[in-house]
Design a protein around this motif. Structure first.
Motif, mmCIF file in Angstrom:
data_model
loop_
_atom_site.group_PDB
_atom_site.id
_atom_site.type_symbol
_atom_site.label_atom_id
_atom_site.label_comp_id
_atom_site.label_asym_id
_atom_site.label_seq_id
_atom_site.Cartn_x
_atom_site.Cartn_y
_atom_site.Cartn_z
ATOM 1 N N ALA A 1 0.837 -1.295 -0.062
ATOM 2 C CA ALA A 1 -0.046 0.067 -0.060
ATOM 3 C C ALA A 1 0.714 1.402 0.020
ATOM 4 C CB ALA A 1 -0.935 0.076 1.136
ATOM 5 N N THR A 2 2.062 1.228 0.671
ATOM 6 C CA THR A 2 2.989 2.596 0.867
ATOM 7 C C THR A 2 3.589 2.621 -0.489
ATOM 8 O OG1 THR A 2 3.170 1.822 3.243
ATOM 9 C CG2 THR A 2 4.851 3.286 1.879
ATOM 10 N N LYS A 3 3.938 1.504 -1.214
ATOM 11 C CA LYS A 3 4.352 1.789 -2.400
ATOM 12 C C LYS A 3 3.391 2.279 -3.599
ATOM 13 C CE LYS A 3 7.807 -1.973 -1.951
ATOM 14 N NZ LYS A 3 8.030 -3.376 -2.450
ATOM 15 N N ALA A 4 2.335 1.756 -3.405
ATOM 16 C CA ALA A 4 1.044 2.277 -4.275
ATOM 17 C C ALA A 4 0.748 4.023 -4.040
ATOM 18 C CB ALA A 4 -0.228 1.548 -4.145
ATOM 19 N N PHE A 5 0.790 4.052 -2.649
ATOM 20 C CA PHE A 5 0.829 5.501 -2.403
ATOM 21 C C PHE A 5 1.894 6.390 -3.079
ATOM 22 C CE2 PHE A 5 2.124 8.711 0.940
ATOM 23 C CZ PHE A 5 0.920 9.270 1.250
ATOM 24 N N ARG A 6 3.058 5.987 -2.808
ATOM 25 C CA ARG A 6 4.126 6.974 -3.458
ATOM 26 C C ARG A 6 3.843 6.991 -4.975
ATOM 27 N NH1 ARG A 6 8.229 3.575 0.293
ATOM 28 N NH2 ARG A 6 8.126 5.032 2.023
ATOM 29 N N ALA A 7 3.411 5.721 -5.714
ATOM 30 C CA ALA A 7 3.015 5.674 -7.072
ATOM 31 C C ALA A 7 2.050 7.010 -7.307
ATOM 32 C CB ALA A 7 2.792 4.539 -7.530
ATOM 33 N N VAL A 8 0.999 7.037 -6.794
ATOM 34 C CA VAL A 8 0.122 8.007 -6.748
ATOM 35 C C VAL A 8 0.744 9.551 -6.534
ATOM 36 C CG1 VAL A 8 -2.073 9.105 -5.806
ATOM 37 C CG2 VAL A 8 -1.924 6.424 -6.139
ATOM 38 N N GLN A 9 1.473 9.538 -5.433
ATOM 39 C CA GLN A 9 2.308 10.825 -5.525
ATOM 40 C C GLN A 9 2.946 11.304 -6.529
ATOM 41 O OE1 GLN A 9 4.059 9.999 -1.593
ATOM 42 N NE2 GLN A 9 3.116 11.772 -0.874
ATOM 43 N N LYS A 10 3.547 10.352 -7.379
ATOM 44 C CA LYS A 10 4.475 10.617 -8.646
ATOM 45 C C LYS A 10 3.587 10.961 -9.799
ATOM 46 C CE LYS A 10 7.916 8.456 -11.567
ATOM 47 N NZ LYS A 10 7.824 9.738 -12.563
ATOM 48 N N LEU A 11 2.315 10.276 -9.863
ATOM 49 C CA LEU A 11 1.378 10.263 -10.893
ATOM 50 C C LEU A 11 0.854 11.881 -10.650
ATOM 51 C CD1 LEU A 11 -0.518 7.086 -10.779
ATOM 52 C CD2 LEU A 11 0.854 7.754 -12.643
ATOM 53 N N ARG A 12 0.602 12.399 -9.549
ATOM 54 C CA ARG A 12 0.248 13.877 -9.352
ATOM 55 C C ARG A 12 1.346 14.720 -9.761
ATOM 56 N NH1 ARG A 12 1.732 17.749 -7.082
ATOM 57 N NH2 ARG A 12 3.335 16.741 -5.870
ATOM 58 N N ALA A 13 2.600 14.177 -9.647
ATOM 59 C CA ALA A 13 3.876 15.350 -10.132
ATOM 60 C C ALA A 13 3.676 15.347 -11.505
ATOM 61 C CB ALA A 13 5.049 14.605 -9.554
ATOM 62 N N ASP A 14 3.295 14.075 -12.169
ATOM 63 C CA ASP A 14 3.284 13.926 -13.815
ATOM 64 C C ASP A 14 2.051 14.315 -14.308
ATOM 65 O OD1 ASP A 14 5.942 12.853 -13.350
ATOM 66 O OD2 ASP A 14 5.125 10.730 -13.697
ATOM 67 N N HIS A 15 1.268 14.961 -13.509
ATOM 68 C CA HIS A 15 0.009 15.510 -13.908
ATOM 69 C C HIS A 15 -1.009 14.511 -14.500
ATOM 70 C CE1 HIS A 15 1.766 19.406 -13.258
ATOM 71 N NE2 HIS A 15 2.748 19.111 -13.980
ATOM 72 N N VAL A 16 -1.075 13.298 -14.089
ATOM 73 C CA VAL A 16 -1.809 12.135 -14.425
ATOM 74 C C VAL A 16 -3.014 12.206 -13.584
ATOM 75 C CG1 VAL A 16 -2.179 9.564 -14.583
ATOM 76 C CG2 VAL A 16 -0.068 10.637 -15.062
ATOM 77 N N VAL A 17 -2.922 12.717 -12.463
ATOM 78 C CA VAL A 17 -3.986 12.744 -11.319
ATOM 79 C C VAL A 17 -3.855 14.242 -10.481
ATOM 80 C CG1 VAL A 17 -2.804 11.477 -9.515
ATOM 81 C CG2 VAL A 17 -5.275 11.716 -9.524
ATOM 82 N N GLU A 18 -5.140 14.950 -10.308
ATOM 83 C CA GLU A 18 -5.141 15.981 -9.564
ATOM 84 C C GLU A 18 -5.861 15.616 -8.593
ATOM 85 O OE1 GLU A 18 -7.002 19.401 -11.542
ATOM 86 O OE2 GLU A 18 -5.590 19.294 -13.124
ATOM 87 N N LEU A 19 -5.099 15.806 -7.033
ATOM 88 C CA LEU A 19 -5.532 15.383 -5.915
ATOM 89 C C LEU A 19 -6.512 16.174 -4.877
ATOM 90 C CD1 LEU A 19 -2.479 13.141 -4.884
ATOM 91 C CD2 LEU A 19 -4.656 12.099 -5.941
ATOM 92 N N ASN A 20 -7.423 15.946 -4.493
ATOM 93 C CA ASN A 20 -8.027 16.691 -3.382
ATOM 94 C C ASN A 20 -7.685 16.053 -1.901
ATOM 95 O OD1 ASN A 20 -9.114 18.458 -5.524
ATOM 96 N ND2 ASN A 20 -11.173 17.327 -5.053
ATOM 97 N N GLY A 21 -7.301 14.887 -2.119
ATOM 98 C CA GLY A 21 -6.745 14.050 -0.839
ATOM 99 C C GLY A 21 -6.212 12.802 -0.986
ATOM 100 N N LEU A 22 -5.256 12.398 -0.313
ATOM 101 C CA LEU A 22 -4.628 11.230 -0.519
ATOM 102 C C LEU A 22 -4.216 10.759 0.997
ATOM 103 C CD1 LEU A 22 -3.067 9.135 -2.257
ATOM 104 C CD2 LEU A 22 -1.026 10.678 -2.340
ATOM 105 N N ALA A 23 -4.317 9.357 1.194
ATOM 106 C CA ALA A 23 -3.943 8.769 2.454
ATOM 107 C C ALA A 23 -3.777 7.358 2.334
ATOM 108 C CB ALA A 23 -4.944 9.079 3.392
ATOM 109 N N VAL A 24 -2.897 6.726 3.049
ATOM 110 C CA VAL A 24 -2.615 5.268 3.285
ATOM 111 C C VAL A 24 -3.347 5.053 4.765
ATOM 112 C CG1 VAL A 24 -1.296 3.307 3.752
ATOM 113 C CG2 VAL A 24 -0.490 4.990 1.998
ATOM 114 N N VAL A 25 -4.211 4.248 4.769
ATOM 115 C CA VAL A 25 -4.825 3.749 5.949
ATOM 116 C C VAL A 25 -4.371 2.385 6.310
ATOM 117 C CG1 VAL A 25 -6.991 3.271 7.195
ATOM 118 C CG2 VAL A 25 -6.805 5.030 5.639
#
Length: 168
Positions: free
Chosen positions: A15-39
């Motif tokens: 899950a932590t690796k996927a979380f980091r991948a989402v952060q990278k996708l945000r930096a690459d403008h693949v996703v615009e985030l309003n919120g992100l968390a690992v539970v």
């Protein structure tokens, strides 16, 4: 319109690796985030929440932040409505009108068993194919629902309370 995506994993490290991948996708403008968390739910059943380390990781307006906090809290941290106050009950009702019903919340709850983890994403814009391809190597169980712009505005207004100088 925002997409609310919960991806469940049996392993917190994945899950932590996927979380980091989402952060990278945000930096690459693949996703615009309003919120992100690992539970993460530990073996004792206690819930732990990890969010991006720095505020600038996700630039959100106060309204989006309040919306994310409320959606996240109701999905993850609120087991039932029973003893909650009328204001929170009204917000839960609004979320249910928006499609975040008890069935979706139950599916999220069922994902979060002791020893498991989930990445919770609220995205205002997403390039679906690139997003899915980037997260595919991590596997997981994907749950998804949408929040319309109108529903987000209504919820934000309810979060903000009455406007000073108006009767209501």
């Amino acid at each position: 319109m925002s997409e609310l995506i919960v991806i469940g994993y049996d392993d917190h490290a994945v899950a932590t690796k996927a979380f980091r991948a989402v952060q990278k996708l945000r930096a690459d403008h693949v996703v615009e985030l309003n919120g992100l968390a690992v539970v993460r739910v530990d073996e004792d059943g206690d819930t732990h929440v990890d969010t991006p380390a720095r505020q600038e990781e996700i630039a959100v307006s106060a309204t989006a932040g309040a919306l994310w906090g409320m959606v996240f809290g109701i999905l993850i941290l609120t087991p039932g409505i029973g003893v909650l106050g009328a204001a929170l009950g009204g917000l839960i009702g609004k979320l249910m009108q928006m499609g975040v019903d008890s069935g979706f919340r139950k599916k999220v709850s069922d994902l979060l068993v002791p020893g498991s983890a989930a990445v919770v994403i609220m995205a205002s814009k997403i390039t679906e194919d690139r997003f899915a391809a980037a997260l595919e190597p991590f596997g997981g169980t994907v749950l998804k629902t949408s929040l319309s712009d109108e529903s987000e505005r209504e919820l934000a207004e309810q979060l903000a309370g009455p406007t000073p100088g108006t009767s209501g």
